[in-house]
Write a protein that holds these residues in place. Structure first.
Motif, PDB file in Angstrom:
ATOM      1  N   ALA A 445       0.836  -1.212   0.000  1.00 43.67           N
ATOM      2  CA  ALA A 445       0.000   0.000   0.000  1.00 43.67           C
ATOM      3  C   ALA A 445       0.868   1.258   0.000  1.00 43.67           C
ATOM      4  CB  ALA A 445      -0.916  -0.016   1.213  1.00 43.67           C
ATOM      5  N   VAL A 446       1.953   1.243   0.785  1.00 41.71           N
ATOM      6  CA  VAL A 446       2.853   2.397   0.812  1.00 41.71           C
ATOM      7  C   VAL A 446       3.552   2.549  -0.533  1.00 41.71           C
ATOM      8  CG1 VAL A 446       4.920   3.381   1.889  1.00 41.71           C
ATOM      9  CG2 VAL A 446       3.187   2.257   3.308  1.00 41.71           C
ATOM     10  N   ASP A 447       3.938   1.420  -1.132  1.00 39.58           N
ATOM     11  CA  ASP A 447       4.633   1.452  -2.415  1.00 39.58           C
ATOM     12  C   ASP A 447       3.745   2.034  -3.513  1.00 39.58           C
ATOM     13  OD1 ASP A 447       7.129   0.908  -3.657  1.00 39.58           O
ATOM     14  OD2 ASP A 447       6.152  -0.703  -4.791  1.00 39.58           O
ATOM     15  N   ASN A 448       2.428   1.979  -3.339  1.00 38.11           N
ATOM     16  CA  ASN A 448       1.488   2.507  -4.326  1.00 38.11           C
ATOM     17  C   ASN A 448       1.256   4.017  -4.175  1.00 38.11           C
ATOM     18  OD1 ASN A 448       0.994   0.092  -5.697  1.00 38.11           O
ATOM     19  ND2 ASN A 448      -0.615  -0.520  -4.249  1.00 38.11           N
ATOM     20  N   VAL A 449       1.800   4.612  -3.118  1.00 42.83           N
ATOM     21  CA  VAL A 449       1.678   6.063  -2.950  1.00 42.83           C
ATOM     22  C   VAL A 449       2.464   6.745  -4.069  1.00 42.83           C
ATOM     23  CG1 VAL A 449       2.283   8.030  -1.482  1.00 42.83           C
ATOM     24  CG2 VAL A 449       1.342   5.949  -0.461  1.00 42.83           C
ATOM     25  N   PRO A 450       1.887   7.695  -4.774  1.00 42.02           N
ATOM     26  CA  PRO A 450       2.578   8.358  -5.885  1.00 42.02           C
ATOM     27  C   PRO A 450       3.936   8.922  -5.475  1.00 42.02           C
ATOM     28  CG  PRO A 450       0.272   8.985  -5.862  1.00 42.02           C
ATOM     29  CD  PRO A 450       0.502   8.203  -4.604  1.00 42.02           C
ATOM     30  N   GLY A 451       4.969   8.518  -6.242  1.00 42.85           N
ATOM     31  CA  GLY A 451       6.320   9.029  -6.006  1.00 42.85           C
ATOM     32  C   GLY A 451       7.128   8.246  -5.006  1.00 42.85           C
ATOM     33  N   VAL A 452       6.507   7.365  -4.233  1.00 42.29           N
ATOM     34  CA  VAL A 452       7.217   6.601  -3.214  1.00 42.29           C
ATOM     35  C   VAL A 452       7.738   5.308  -3.826  1.00 42.29           C
ATOM     36  CG1 VAL A 452       7.009   5.404  -1.002  1.00 42.29           C
ATOM     37  CG2 VAL A 452       5.865   7.601  -1.349  1.00 42.29           C
ATOM     38  N   SER A 453       8.978   4.941  -3.467  1.00 43.83           N
ATOM     39  CA  SER A 453       9.577   3.714  -4.005  1.00 43.83           C
ATOM     40  C   SER A 453      10.511   3.106  -2.982  1.00 43.83           C
ATOM     41  CB  SER A 453      10.348   4.024  -5.294  1.00 43.83           C
ATOM     42  OG  SER A 453      11.387   4.958  -5.045  1.00 43.83           O
ATOM     43  N   MET A 476      13.354  18.100   0.749  1.00 49.28           N
ATOM     44  CA  MET A 476      12.615  19.290   1.144  1.00 49.28           C
ATOM     45  C   MET A 476      11.644  19.762   0.065  1.00 49.28           C
ATOM     46  SD  MET A 476      13.423  20.047   4.209  1.00 49.28           S
ATOM     47  CE  MET A 476      13.495  18.268   4.461  1.00 49.28           C
ATOM     48  N   SER A 477      11.469  18.987  -0.989  1.00 49.68           N
ATOM     49  CA  SER A 477      10.583  19.391  -2.073  1.00 49.68           C
ATOM     50  C   SER A 477       9.121  19.241  -1.668  1.00 49.68           C
ATOM     51  CB  SER A 477      10.860  18.545  -3.314  1.00 49.68           C
ATOM     52  OG  SER A 477      10.522  17.190  -3.076  1.00 49.68           O
ATOM     53  N   ASP A 478       8.253  19.942  -2.391  1.00 53.45           N
ATOM     54  CA  ASP A 478       6.814  19.828  -2.133  1.00 53.45           C
ATOM     55  C   ASP A 478       6.330  18.408  -2.391  1.00 53.45           C
ATOM     56  OD1 ASP A 478       6.674  22.490  -1.445  1.00 53.45           O
ATOM     57  OD2 ASP A 478       6.072  23.161  -3.443  1.00 53.45           O
ATOM     58  N   ALA A 479       6.923  17.751  -3.404  1.00 50.92           N
ATOM     59  CA  ALA A 479       6.509  16.374  -3.725  1.00 50.92           C
ATOM     60  C   ALA A 479       6.819  15.436  -2.565  1.00 50.92           C
ATOM     61  CB  ALA A 479       7.222  15.901  -4.994  1.00 50.92           C
ATOM     62  N   ALA A 480       7.995  15.616  -1.934  1.00 52.62           N
ATOM     63  CA  ALA A 480       8.363  14.767  -0.797  1.00 52.62           C
ATOM     64  C   ALA A 480       7.440  15.018   0.390  1.00 52.62           C
ATOM     65  CB  ALA A 480       9.815  15.022  -0.405  1.00 52.62           C
ATOM     66  N   LYS A 481       7.100  16.287   0.636  1.00 49.87           N
ATOM     67  CA  LYS A 481       6.211  16.605   1.753  1.00 49.87           C
ATOM     68  C   LYS A 481       4.813  16.035   1.535  1.00 49.87           C
ATOM     69  CE  LYS A 481       8.752  20.873   2.773  1.00 49.87           C
ATOM     70  NZ  LYS A 481       8.731  22.355   2.767  1.00 49.87           N
ATOM     71  N   GLU A 482       4.337  16.102   0.291  1.00 52.55           N
ATOM     72  CA  GLU A 482       3.026  15.522  -0.007  1.00 52.55           C
ATOM     73  C   GLU A 482       3.050  14.009   0.142  1.00 52.55           C
ATOM     74  OE1 GLU A 482       0.106  16.947  -0.579  1.00 52.55           O
ATOM     75  OE2 GLU A 482       1.058  18.874  -0.150  1.00 52.55           O
ATOM     76  N   ALA A 483       4.180  13.393  -0.226  1.00 50.91           N
ATOM     77  CA  ALA A 483       4.302  11.946  -0.089  1.00 50.91           C
ATOM     78  C   ALA A 483       4.241  11.520   1.373  1.00 50.91           C
ATOM     79  CB  ALA A 483       5.601  11.464  -0.736  1.00 50.91           C
ATOM     80  N   VAL A 484       4.858  12.306   2.253  1.00 49.32           N
ATOM     81  CA  VAL A 484       4.801  11.999   3.684  1.00 49.32           C
ATOM     82  C   VAL A 484       3.358  12.047   4.181  1.00 49.32           C
ATOM     83  CG1 VAL A 484       5.395  12.881   5.972  1.00 49.32           C
ATOM     84  CG2 VAL A 484       7.162  12.701   4.228  1.00 49.32           C
ATOM     85  N   LYS A 485       2.632  13.060   3.763  1.00 49.12           N
ATOM     86  CA  LYS A 485       1.224  13.154   4.172  1.00 49.12           C
ATOM     87  C   LYS A 485       0.430  11.935   3.676  1.00 49.12           C
ATOM     88  CE  LYS A 485       1.078  18.229   4.225  1.00 49.12           C
ATOM     89  NZ  LYS A 485       0.452  19.438   3.614  1.00 49.12           N
ATOM     90  N   ALA A 486       0.716  11.512   2.442  1.00 44.61           N
ATOM     91  CA  ALA A 486      -0.005  10.370   1.876  1.00 44.61           C
ATOM     92  C   ALA A 486       0.347   9.081   2.610  1.00 44.61           C
ATOM     93  CB  ALA A 486       0.311  10.245   0.388  1.00 44.61           C
ATOM     94  N   ILE A 487       1.618   8.910   2.980  1.00 43.27           N
ATOM     95  CA  ILE A 487       2.024   7.709   3.726  1.00 43.27           C
ATOM     96  C   ILE A 487       1.318   7.663   5.076  1.00 43.27           C
ATOM     97  CG2 ILE A 487       3.968   6.577   4.870  1.00 43.27           C
ATOM     98  CD1 ILE A 487       5.762   7.605   2.613  1.00 43.27           C
ATOM     99  N   ARG A 488       1.232   8.809   5.739  1.00 37.53           N
ATOM    100  CA  ARG A 488       0.571   8.851   7.045  1.00 37.53           C
ATOM    101  C   ARG A 488      -0.918   8.513   6.942  1.00 37.53           C
ATOM    102  NH1 ARG A 488       3.562  14.236   9.688  1.00 37.53           N
ATOM    103  NH2 ARG A 488       5.300  13.060  10.602  1.00 37.53           N
ATOM    104  N   ALA A 489      -1.475   8.693   5.740  1.00 36.47           N
ATOM    105  CA  ALA A 489      -2.894   8.378   5.548  1.00 36.47           C
ATOM    106  C   ALA A 489      -3.137   6.907   5.247  1.00 36.47           C
ATOM    107  CB  ALA A 489      -3.460   9.231   4.418  1.00 36.47           C
ATOM    108  N   VAL A 490      -2.055   6.138   5.006  1.00 37.14           N
ATOM    109  CA  VAL A 490      -2.202   4.715   4.723  1.00 37.14           C
ATOM    110  C   VAL A 490      -2.636   3.986   6.000  1.00 37.14           C
ATOM    111  CG1 VAL A 490      -0.997   2.605   4.033  1.00 37.14           C
ATOM    112  CG2 VAL A 490      -0.532   4.762   2.842  1.00 37.14           C
ATOM    113  N   GLN A 491      -3.589   3.079   5.854  1.00 39.79           N
ATOM    114  CA  GLN A 491      -4.087   2.329   7.011  1.00 39.79           C
ATOM    115  C   GLN A 491      -3.053   1.300   7.453  1.00 39.79           C
ATOM    116  OE1 GLN A 491      -7.008   2.985   8.546  1.00 39.79           O
ATOM    117  NE2 GLN A 491      -6.574   1.447  10.110  1.00 39.79           N
TER     118      GLN A 491
END
Length: 726
Positions: A445-453, A476-491
């Motif tokens: 599920a985390v691997d499916n987050v956009p930009g995360v690998s 420190m990019s906006d993409a990395a910060k958004e990815a962190v938010k998306a990971i935290r939303a993973v169940q």
């Protein structure tokens, strides 16, 4: 109270002088030990999710490695697979002291492909130090740095500990250089301003003792809590600058009283009762502004608050004790060793004529003056609307610094290791870690987050499992910060809690904490400023005007700083690498600039209110205030620019940011705002500027915080306090 204190200090001048000198000198000598207890951390929120992730992983798995990352480059024509080279490097690593090094993992031990660059020209060794104390690891680093060098092999060292040590060494060196340059230059300027060596030396002496005293206070504070190395720099230069400014006001007022034919005891008493009262009030306002930093959870901001408050408090204390005692000893000899042009000096009335004409000219066309200035300040502040915030990185160091170069090599040649990524910590609620199937589903599920690998487990113990995930782009990019938010939303798996850490998460959490507390800081600081200014001036509109003026000056300063330090305009000229701003430094600057801006407002408005209390019209009160303080405020701003502006020549970008910001803020505030915008706005307000409801005004008059010039001997404290005119 201040009038009585002036009399006490004069009567006991020798006792006061000896006591304060001993207190500051002994305190400074003992306080010098604070340099061995300084911290480079404290930029993160210790209660944040990122901090809890790090703490949970450390508790379960022990402290993770990576204090030092050593890059060894093979000699020309060779590769890191050369057996002789490998033996030399391995021997060096094995010889490292066991009491300081816990482990040394290298390419030559593991042959791990991520520990070598694509051309096999460079190989890595990751060193984990044994000490769990950050400051101890930093202090031990210079010894290890020498022991990691290999003859004939280019050795570069990156990592948090080398960067912290480099910042610490550079800031201490810069502070010494700044004081070596600023103190003599300040003395020269004071000699020019006062026209005499004795009068000029008094503020410098007070400034030096203020630095010593603040070091002693910081040493006490460091024994209880974290103190940042940056706090010592701020405390030293702010203490020196404000002590010199306060000394300038006090000595100038004393000379004015002596020139008026008053006796030395009366001149000391009047000086403390007028300028001394304003110094104490101004210092209180600045301390309140700095105290606002204590509302934030970051240790860095708290320690800077402690340092700044200590420096301002000691500067005011010395100015209100030692300085009047010395003036009492000198009397008319304060003008000794005068320079030739001193004899040709104009009278106080003549000196103020130019400022009076300036105020009069502004008040003839208040709208014509005020509208362009306000528009210009707002225009200067516009770039701040696009400000972005990041972390303290290697870019705060100069491009020639070895640690920065090592970090840049690591980032470019080992991108897989350079990206801090995200640290995922799964902790079971029932004392058990998630089973393999649930863990696999979570990883997918985390691997499916956009930009995360590259999501993979890195450790497991008891009920804790740790994983890492590579984030898109720069950490420190906006993409990395958004990815962190998306990971935290993973169940997370059932029965477990998910904590996400890493550099990106730390910066995001820290910024969120600052944004959350910023409104409270604004309410506390602005509210306290409005209240104290009302008690001093007896008006509802004057405090509001002061806050608005300070806000305009502050916004313009930050706008220019964003334009330079983030957007890169003139960045090459001043020698900085453009990038996101460190949020903690911005908040620090806001507190200091707001406090100093309010400080000058108090000195200016106190003279206006004083004239108004004697029956002057609004225009006459404004002209009198500008005439009596224009030269002093301008001189004080120049002196403070020299002292605090020394930061602008620092080799650390954070300090340079503060230095340039201080120069901009002081120059804008002491000229455009105080000398042009204030009289224009006062003219537009007219008599309404002095208004307050009757009950509030009577309460303010009973408190009696306003300064008084008319202080004849034998009058009561109530009679000494001028009553503002409505």
């Amino acid at each position: 109270m201040f009038v009585s204190w002036g009399s006490v200090v004069h009567r006991r001048r020798w006792l006061v002088a000896v006591a304060i000198v001993l207190f500051t000198v002994v305190g400074g000598a003992w306080g010098a030990g604070v340099f061995g207890a300084l911290s480079q951390g404290g930029y993160e929120d210790p209660s944040s999710e990122a901090a809890r992730a790090t703490a949970t992983a450390k508790e379960a798995l022990g402290r993770q490695g990576g204090d030092l990352v050593v890059i060894y480059t093979a000699p020309d024509g060779g590769t890191i697979d050369d057996p002789a080279l490998g033996e030399k490097i391995t021997a060096k690593l094995r010889a490292l002291p066991k009491d300081k090094v816990d482990s040394a993992l290298s390419y030559w031990d593991t042959r791990a492909p991520q520990f070598a660059d694509a051309d096999k020209q460079r190989g890595l060794a990751v060193i984990t130090m044994r000490s769990g104390d950050e400051n101890e690891r930093i202090s031990q680093y210079p010894e290890l740095r020498d022991q990691l060098q290999v003859d004939g092999v280019r050795t570069q060292i990156a990592g948090f500990v080398p960067m912290a040590a480099a910042i610490n060494e550079t800031t201490q060196s810069d502070l010494i250089k700044a004081e070596i340059v600023s103190v003599p230059l300040t003395l020269v300027l004071l000699v020019v301003i006062f026209g005499g060596l004795v009068a000029a030396s008094l503020p410098v002496a007070v400034g030096g003792l203020a630095i010593l005293g603040s070091l002693g206070v910081l040493r006490i504070i460091a024994s209880f809590t974290e103190v940042s190395t940056f706090a010592v720099n701020v405390a030293s230069l702010l203490g020196l600058g404000l002590a010199i400014d306060y000394g300038l006001f006090m000595v100038g007022r004393f000379r004015e009283e002596i020139a008026a034919g008053r006796s030395t005891p009366d001149a000391v008493r009047r000086t403390v009762g007028t300028a001394g009262r304003t110094v104490a009030f101004s210092a209180t306002l600045l301390i309140i502004a700095l105290a606002g930093l204590m509302l934030f959870p970051q240790g860095f901001l708290k320690s800077v608050a402690y340092g700044g408050m200590s420096a301002v408090g000691i500067a005011a204390l010395v100015s209100l004790t030692l300085l009047p005692a010395l003036l009492g000893m000198l009397g008319k000899r304060v003008d000794s060793l005068g320079l030739p042009w001193r004899k040709k000096a104009k009278s106080a009335e003549d000196e103020g004529r130019g400022w009076r004409r300036l105020a009069g000219g502004v008040m003839k066309r208040p709208v014509t003056v005020a509208v362009p200035i306000v528009a210009g300040l707002l225009l200067l502040g516009a770039p701040f609307l696009g400000a972005s915030f990041g972390a303290v990185t290697e870019k705060v160091l100069p491009a020639s610094d070895a640690t920065r170069q090592a970090t840049e090599t690591l980032n470019s040649q080992f991108p897989g290791l350079a990206n801090d990524g995200a640290q995922l910590v799964l902790k079971g609620r029932d004392g058990k870690a998630p089973d393999q199937q649930a863990l696999g589903q979570f990883i997918a599920a985390v691997d499916n987050v956009p930009g995360v690998s590259a999501v993979q487990p890195t450790g497991a113990a008891k009920d804790v499992v740790t994983l890492t995930a590579k984030l898109p782009g720069d950490s420190m990019s906006d993409a990395a910060k958004e990815a962190v938010k998306a990971i935290r939303a993973v169940q997370p798996p059932a029965g477990t809690d998910l904590l996400v850490g890493g550099m990106t998460a730390q910066v995001t959490d820290s910024l969120d904490a600052i944004i959350e507390q910023l409104p409270l800081m604004a309410v506390v600081v602005v509210g306290a400023t409005l209240l104290l200014m009302f008690l001093a001036f007896g008006s509802l509109l004057l405090p509001i005007k002061a806050v608005v003026m300070s806000a305009l000056s502050l916004s313009a300063t930050f706008g220019v700083l964003v334009w330079v330090f983030q957007d890169g305009h003139l960045a090459d000229w001043i020698g900085v690498t453009p990038g996101p701003l460190e949020a903690g430094i911005v908040v620090l600057m806001a507190a200091v600039v707001f406090g100093l801006s309010t400080d000058y407002e108090v000195f200016l408005m106190s003279r206006m209110v004083e004239a108004r209390a004697k029956g002057a019209s609004t225009e006459e009160a404004v002209s009198t205030g500008i005439a009596k303080t224009g030269r002093v405020i301008s001189a004080a701003a120049i002196l403070l620019i020299v002292v605090t502006g020394a930061f602008a020549f620092s080799n650390v970008a954070m300090m340079r940011f503060v230095g340039v910001g201080m120069i901009l803020a002081l120059a804008l505030d002491a000229t455009i705002v105080r000398m042009l915008l204030v009289p224009a706005v006062m003219k537009l307000l007219g008599n309404a500027a002095w208004w307050a409801p009757g009950p509030l005004k009577r309460f303010q008059q009973r408190v009696g915080l306003q300064e008084s010039e008319d202080l004849p001997e034998g009058t009561s404290e109530r009679e000494r306090s001028p009553q503002p005119v409505g």
